[in-house]
Design an enzyme around this catalytic site. Sequence first.
Site, mmCIF file in Angstrom:
data_model
loop_
_atom_site.group_PDB
_atom_site.id
_atom_site.type_symbol
_atom_site.label_atom_id
_atom_site.label_comp_id
_atom_site.label_asym_id
_atom_site.label_seq_id
_atom_site.Cartn_x
_atom_site.Cartn_y
_atom_site.Cartn_z
ATOM 1 N N CYS A 149 0.807 -1.233 0.000
ATOM 2 C CA CYS A 149 0.000 0.000 0.000
ATOM 3 C C CYS A 149 0.842 1.286 0.000
ATOM 4 C CB CYS A 149 -0.964 -0.016 1.180
ATOM 5 S SG CYS A 149 -0.291 -0.784 2.659
ATOM 6 N N HIS A 242 -2.011 6.390 4.316
ATOM 7 C CA HIS A 242 -0.590 6.322 4.678
ATOM 8 C C HIS A 242 0.111 7.585 4.164
ATOM 9 C CE1 HIS A 242 -1.404 2.354 5.865
ATOM 10 N NE2 HIS A 242 -0.773 1.654 4.948
HETATM 11 P P1 NAP Z 1 -7.698 -9.288 6.889
HETATM 12 O O1 NAP Z 1 -8.611 -8.203 7.352
HETATM 13 O O2 NAP Z 1 -6.938 -10.078 7.895
HETATM 14 O O3 NAP Z 1 -8.568 -10.329 5.973
HETATM 15 C C1 NAP Z 1 -8.117 -11.612 5.597
HETATM 16 C C2 NAP Z 1 -9.210 -12.333 4.804
HETATM 17 O O4 NAP Z 1 -8.713 -13.629 4.389
HETATM 18 C C3 NAP Z 1 -10.489 -12.620 5.607
HETATM 19 O O5 NAP Z 1 -11.602 -12.450 4.749
HETATM 20 C C4 NAP Z 1 -10.351 -14.112 5.959
HETATM 21 O O6 NAP Z 1 -11.606 -14.755 6.128
HETATM 22 C C5 NAP Z 1 -9.709 -14.606 4.693
HETATM 23 N N1 NAP Z 1 -9.097 -15.937 4.826
HETATM 24 C C6 NAP Z 1 -8.180 -16.343 5.734
HETATM 25 N N2 NAP Z 1 -7.865 -17.653 5.515
HETATM 26 C C7 NAP Z 1 -8.596 -18.063 4.461
HETATM 27 C C8 NAP Z 1 -8.743 -19.288 3.751
HETATM 28 N N3 NAP Z 1 -8.037 -20.371 4.091
HETATM 29 N N4 NAP Z 1 -9.613 -19.367 2.702
HETATM 30 C C9 NAP Z 1 -10.330 -18.275 2.334
HETATM 31 N N5 NAP Z 1 -10.258 -17.069 2.961
HETATM 32 C C10 NAP Z 1 -9.399 -16.978 4.015
HETATM 33 O O7 NAP Z 1 -6.605 -8.713 5.883
HETATM 34 P P2 NAP Z 1 -6.619 -7.348 4.977
HETATM 35 O O8 NAP Z 1 -6.066 -6.193 5.707
HETATM 36 O O9 NAP Z 1 -7.963 -7.241 4.333
HETATM 37 O O10 NAP Z 1 -5.510 -7.716 3.891
HETATM 38 C C11 NAP Z 1 -5.722 -8.703 2.885
HETATM 39 C C12 NAP Z 1 -4.470 -8.822 2.037
HETATM 40 O O11 NAP Z 1 -4.230 -7.586 1.372
HETATM 41 C C13 NAP Z 1 -3.209 -9.124 2.872
HETATM 42 O O12 NAP Z 1 -2.405 -10.022 2.145
HETATM 43 C C14 NAP Z 1 -2.558 -7.765 3.023
HETATM 44 O O13 NAP Z 1 -1.147 -7.865 3.185
HETATM 45 C C15 NAP Z 1 -2.915 -7.104 1.694
HETATM 46 N N6 NAP Z 1 -2.979 -5.646 1.729
HETATM 47 C C16 NAP Z 1 -3.656 -4.997 2.725
HETATM 48 C C17 NAP Z 1 -3.714 -3.603 2.715
HETATM 49 C C18 NAP Z 1 -4.434 -2.813 3.784
HETATM 50 O O14 NAP Z 1 -4.315 -1.546 3.757
HETATM 51 N N7 NAP Z 1 -5.166 -3.435 4.707
HETATM 52 C C19 NAP Z 1 -3.106 -2.888 1.687
HETATM 53 C C20 NAP Z 1 -2.428 -3.590 0.671
HETATM 54 C C21 NAP Z 1 -2.397 -4.959 0.706
HETATM 55 P P3 NAP Z 1 -12.266 -15.014 7.621
HETATM 56 O O15 NAP Z 1 -12.984 -13.733 7.969
HETATM 57 O O16 NAP Z 1 -13.215 -16.136 7.375
HETATM 58 O O17 NAP Z 1 -11.156 -15.347 8.554
#
Ligand code: NAP
Length: 358
Positions: A149, A242
Amino acid sequence: MRESRLPVAVLGATGVVGQHLVRLLAHHPWFALQAVIASARSAGRPYREAVRWLLPDPIPQSVAEMSVLTAEEIPEGVRVVFSALDAASAEELEPRLARAGYVVVSNASRFRMHPGVPLLVPEVNADHLELLAFQEDFAPGCIVTNPNCSTIGLVLALRPLQERFGLEAVEVTTLQAVSGAGYPGVSALDILGDVIPYIPAEEEKLQTEPLKILGDLRGQRIEPADLRISAQANRVPVLDGHLLCVSVRLRREADAEAVRACWLAYRSPIADLGLPSAPGRPIRVLSEQDAPRPRLHAHLGAGMEVSIGRIRPCAVGHVRFVALVHNTIRGAAGAAILNAELMLRRGWLSLEHPKAGA
Ligand code: NAP
């Protein structure tokens, strides 16, 4: 009436980035959201029950009653999956789905630096999509990623300077919002009234990803940009957005006014493609002396613009400035959707390609 939009699914639909993907895809003119996928913990429940919805807009009506599925249950006809999985789940699931024939458009970090995977920012390196012609590790589908990000904000700011003056070295210090850590993310007891000068693996991403994105496509590989980057990352008690404090040493000397003029004259190279999520101008130069600020400016251009301000001389590099990127929109969900729009426009996605659920 026959659906003319491309059927897509969101993987990790209950997470912070997944919610933004659901919000942005629910009424997308080119993509039809057909499935919301999460872990076995959420599967089988209506989306509105499984998700802890954190966005100010209500859950889109068309999605609220959808039953959350597992990755083994993607409906027939879906060809594209937008992945917002955490890194560990992405490592296992993304290659499996690509090898089953899906186009995986991912936010996760696991495959960003794979030599065959485009690490795409459409305004910066649209030509890197050509890597897909040689991406054999994940065939018959493929994986395309968007950067970290903070990296997205940095490379969008740097690209016009690279083209005009050349880049020699960059120092960047980030002040990153809590939404960047997912949900529930950082404990309130850790972050309220404090700053945490450590975000796992963030500095390494900021120092490596821009070299690939700003690099040149040479045949089947990317020649990294010849540029040194020193990054420091901090978590701050801000909800979204950010902030990046940047000092840059150019290859051809330029003062702050020349750099400001360069950004003001910059035109997006993809402006004529008509991509629905592309901002008219990806860079907005702000002249107020205390801008940009996350609360006031992160949402500009529907969260897809990078705001730049405080452009001034630097005693170490040539110029200093402050940039702001909306981490969950331009830095994640919006970026992935823009990538897929570019892929569709460039012929890498179609109703016929590739086959789903093989
Ligand atoms: P998060 O809130 O922790 O969400 C993770 C998601 O993955 C949840 O929907 C979870 O479902 C799902 N999940 C976990 N294990 C799974 C499985 N085995 N099968 C299917 N779904 C599964 O994370 P986030 O912040 O949204 O980030 C998601 C990704 O984007 C990460 O890799 C992060 O590094 C990247 N990212 C994030 C940002 C940011 O600003 N947040 C920016 C750029 C990139 P449950 O609810 O069922 O557990």
